[in-house]
Design a protein around this motif. Structure first.
Motif, PDB file in Angstrom:
ATOM      1  N   MET A   1     -51.023  -0.182 -71.633  1.00 38.70           N
ATOM      2  CA  MET A   1     -51.601  -1.383 -72.171  1.00 38.70           C
ATOM      3  C   MET A   1     -50.546  -2.270 -72.807  1.00 38.70           C
ATOM      4  N   LYS A   3     -47.458  -2.693 -72.012  1.00 39.58           N
ATOM      5  CA  LYS A   3     -46.674  -3.417 -71.034  1.00 39.58           C
ATOM      6  C   LYS A   3     -47.468  -4.584 -70.464  1.00 39.58           C
ATOM      7  N   THR A   4     -48.688  -4.385 -70.143  1.00 46.47           N
ATOM      8  CA  THR A   4     -49.522  -5.478 -69.617  1.00 46.47           C
ATOM      9  C   THR A   4     -49.763  -6.541 -70.671  1.00 46.47           C
ATOM     10  N   GLN A   5     -49.875  -6.131 -71.906  1.00 49.61           N
ATOM     11  CA  GLN A   5     -50.061  -7.102 -72.997  1.00 49.61           C
ATOM     12  C   GLN A   5     -48.786  -7.932 -73.190  1.00 49.61           C
ATOM     13  N   VAL A   7     -46.533  -8.557 -70.835  1.00 50.69           N
ATOM     14  CA  VAL A   7     -46.439  -9.442 -69.664  1.00 50.69           C
ATOM     15  C   VAL A   7     -47.389 -10.617 -69.841  1.00 50.69           C
ATOM     16  N   ARG A   8     -48.575 -10.358 -70.315  1.00 53.21           N
ATOM     17  CA  ARG A   8     -49.577 -11.418 -70.537  1.00 53.21           C
ATOM     18  C   ARG A   8     -49.070 -12.419 -71.580  1.00 53.21           C
ATOM     19  N   GLN A  11     -46.393 -14.527 -70.031  1.00 49.43           N
ATOM     20  CA  GLN A  11     -46.998 -15.509 -69.119  1.00 49.43           C
ATOM     21  C   GLN A  11     -47.580 -16.692 -69.892  1.00 49.43           C
TER      22      GLN A  11
END
Length: 107
Positions: A1, A3-5, A7-8, A11
């Motif tokens: 989570m 890592k995706t957070q 990246v988000r 972005q």
């Protein structure tokens, strides 16, 4: 989570940066166009001022022309170039010139 957070978040930051850059570019182009219009107006004012200056110089040249000055002296003063009547004899100069003034050093 995490890592995706991350990246988000990157972005979103990239999108905000792109929007800020796009707005900045639009503002810079708008300011450049306004400045260009202002420069054109100033150039036009310079051209008009230079034309006015040329006209005034031509008028000065006309007003200062020797022929015109001679004509005016004849018409308004009754004097002509080289006329003997305009010259004062040496004996009459004292009556026409102001008396000399005393300076403070002489007093």
């Amino acid at each position: 989570m995490e890592k995706t957070q991350l990246v988000r978040t990157l972005q979103i930051a990239a999108m905000v940066l792109i929007i800020v850059l796009a707005v900045g570019l639009y503002k810079a182009k708008t300011d450049a166009a306004q400045t260009q219009r202002h420069v054109r107006q100033l150039e036009q004012q310079v051209e008009e001022t230079e034309a006015s200056l040329r006209a005034l110089r031509a008028e000065i040249a006309h007003l200062e022309s020797p022929a015109r000055v001679e004509e005016m002296s004849e018409n308004h003063l009754g004097m002509s170039v080289g006329s003997e009547s305009a010259a004062l004899p040496a004996s009459a100069m004292d009556r026409h010139l102001p008396a000399p003034r005393r300076t403070k050093a002489e007093e």
